[in-house]
Design a protein around this motif. Sequence first.
Motif, PDB file in Angstrom:
ATOM      1  N   GLU A 149      -7.345  57.478  22.561  1.00  0.00           N
ATOM      2  CA  GLU A 149      -6.136  56.795  22.098  1.00  0.00           C
ATOM      3  C   GLU A 149      -5.878  55.527  22.909  1.00  0.00           C
ATOM      4  OE1 GLU A 149      -2.853  59.462  22.216  1.00  0.00           O
ATOM      5  OE2 GLU A 149      -3.892  61.038  21.086  1.00  0.00           O
ATOM      6  N   MET A 150      -6.144  55.589  24.195  1.00  0.00           N
ATOM      7  CA  MET A 150      -5.844  54.478  25.089  1.00  0.00           C
ATOM      8  C   MET A 150      -6.926  53.395  25.067  1.00  0.00           C
ATOM      9  SD  MET A 150      -4.612  56.769  28.376  1.00  0.00           S
ATOM     10  CE  MET A 150      -4.408  55.348  29.444  1.00  0.00           C
ATOM     11  N   GLY A 168      -8.507  51.557  22.971  1.00  0.00           N
ATOM     12  CA  GLY A 168      -8.406  50.335  22.194  1.00  0.00           C
ATOM     13  C   GLY A 168      -7.661  49.224  22.904  1.00  0.00           C
ATOM     14  N   GLU A 169      -6.653  49.573  23.690  1.00  0.00           N
ATOM     15  CA  GLU A 169      -5.814  48.559  24.338  1.00  0.00           C
ATOM     16  C   GLU A 169      -5.947  48.545  25.854  1.00  0.00           C
ATOM     17  OE1 GLU A 169      -1.851  49.292  23.072  1.00  0.00           O
ATOM     18  OE2 GLU A 169      -2.264  48.909  20.952  1.00  0.00           O
ATOM     19  N   ASP A 170      -6.711  49.474  26.392  1.00  0.00           N
ATOM     20  CA  ASP A 170      -6.809  49.607  27.850  1.00  0.00           C
ATOM     21  C   ASP A 170      -8.286  49.609  28.243  1.00  0.00           C
ATOM     22  OD1 ASP A 170      -6.866  50.501  30.520  1.00  0.00           O
ATOM     23  OD2 ASP A 170      -5.029  51.661  30.269  1.00  0.00           O
ATOM     24  N   LYS A 171      -8.763  48.502  28.823  1.00  0.00           N
ATOM     25  CA  LYS A 171     -10.170  48.385  29.183  1.00  0.00           C
ATOM     26  C   LYS A 171     -10.575  49.408  30.248  1.00  0.00           C
ATOM     27  CE  LYS A 171     -10.669  43.466  28.068  1.00  0.00           C
ATOM     28  NZ  LYS A 171     -11.018  42.119  28.577  1.00  0.00           N
ATOM     29  N   GLU A 213     -11.180  52.678  28.628  1.00  0.00           N
ATOM     30  CA  GLU A 213     -12.459  52.680  27.908  1.00  0.00           C
ATOM     31  C   GLU A 213     -13.615  52.881  28.871  1.00  0.00           C
ATOM     32  OE1 GLU A 213     -15.492  52.322  25.057  1.00  0.00           O
ATOM     33  OE2 GLU A 213     -13.389  52.947  25.008  1.00  0.00           O
TER      34      GLU A 213
END
Length: 359
Positions: free
Chosen positions: A179-180, A182-185, A188
């Motif tokens: 979930e995270m 996509g917006e949190d490198k 990822e």
Amino acid sequence: MTFSPSKRPQLNRLTRTVTPSNIFPTKQEGVLIGGQIYWNPATVANPHGCIIGGSGAGKTQTLKAIAWEVSRLANVVIIDFHGDQELPGETCYHVNMKSNAGINPMRLNLDQEGGGPNLRAIELAILFKKTLTLGANQEAKLLDCFKHCYFRRGISQESHESWLKVPPNFSDLENLLEEMAGEDKEAEKLRLKLSTIFEYGIFNKSQPLNQTLTRWNLSKLPPQLQAIAGDALAQQLMNDHRLSGEHGIPTPKTVLFIDEAKELGHSKALDRIAADGRKYGLGLWVASQSSRHISKDVLTNTFTKLILPVDSSELPVTARTFRFSEEAIANLNPLESLVRFGKNANKVNVTPYYQRNTP
């Protein structure tokens, strides 16, 4: 027996052994090591032991023999990294990609003074940093994720009642990171770092209970997962025994056996068991090819030590650590052991597992 720094006697040539009754009990009261030497967990200073021996020295057979005999006196849990510790009457949980049994490192310590989700999140973040070589940012991110997984399950540090809820597992962690991502490198990167763990899935499955004689077969796991799984099992054992309160009798309730202790590294969970386990009825026996694989805390707090033949490169450190002469260790044959009970030392021919009276 006292060894002078200069002319040390060769223990392999001893013609007489001194066996005080409070250290070497009768067969009915203890566990046979070999010859006339017995180990009684009710009379020694603590129920912990370590075995050092090189390849082919008889280390696995010695540990297995002691575990089998101890299983008649107490509950036994075996963390088996190589899959060669099978005993009659055991309950064996095979932990691998295809097995039904799993291990949940996120299971909570229910001790109100030393447990809860925040502490477990910190312990796990530290363990993963060491095992997976995480950077500072990844460790901090993982800590936040563990805490958030507990929060999503309605488990908070402030509400002790919430600790009784079903804890999250690594499915929760994987879903959160996805979930995270996509917006949190950083999330990822962390998800990719943990992808192998998620793929194996052993931390997503339900964890069965320990029985009177339980073997956890971790032999099909890669070393990093073995370390995490083994540490979680040891930590849970210590937490459960501590929660039950002080044991009150000399014979332990449970003894944990670990061959090839190097797979756990210098585990904080093992340090805790060695330091405090006796009080709560939990004993520990570890075996390894080198004393360097076992932490100083475990060695210091282990009353019983067995030295089998070691590789020549290990002679100096083994002699220094266990206060035997290099010559005495070098002259050992397979299944011959120098046994130290505190300050008392003897040489013994170990009776291996395959010579024991087993079904």
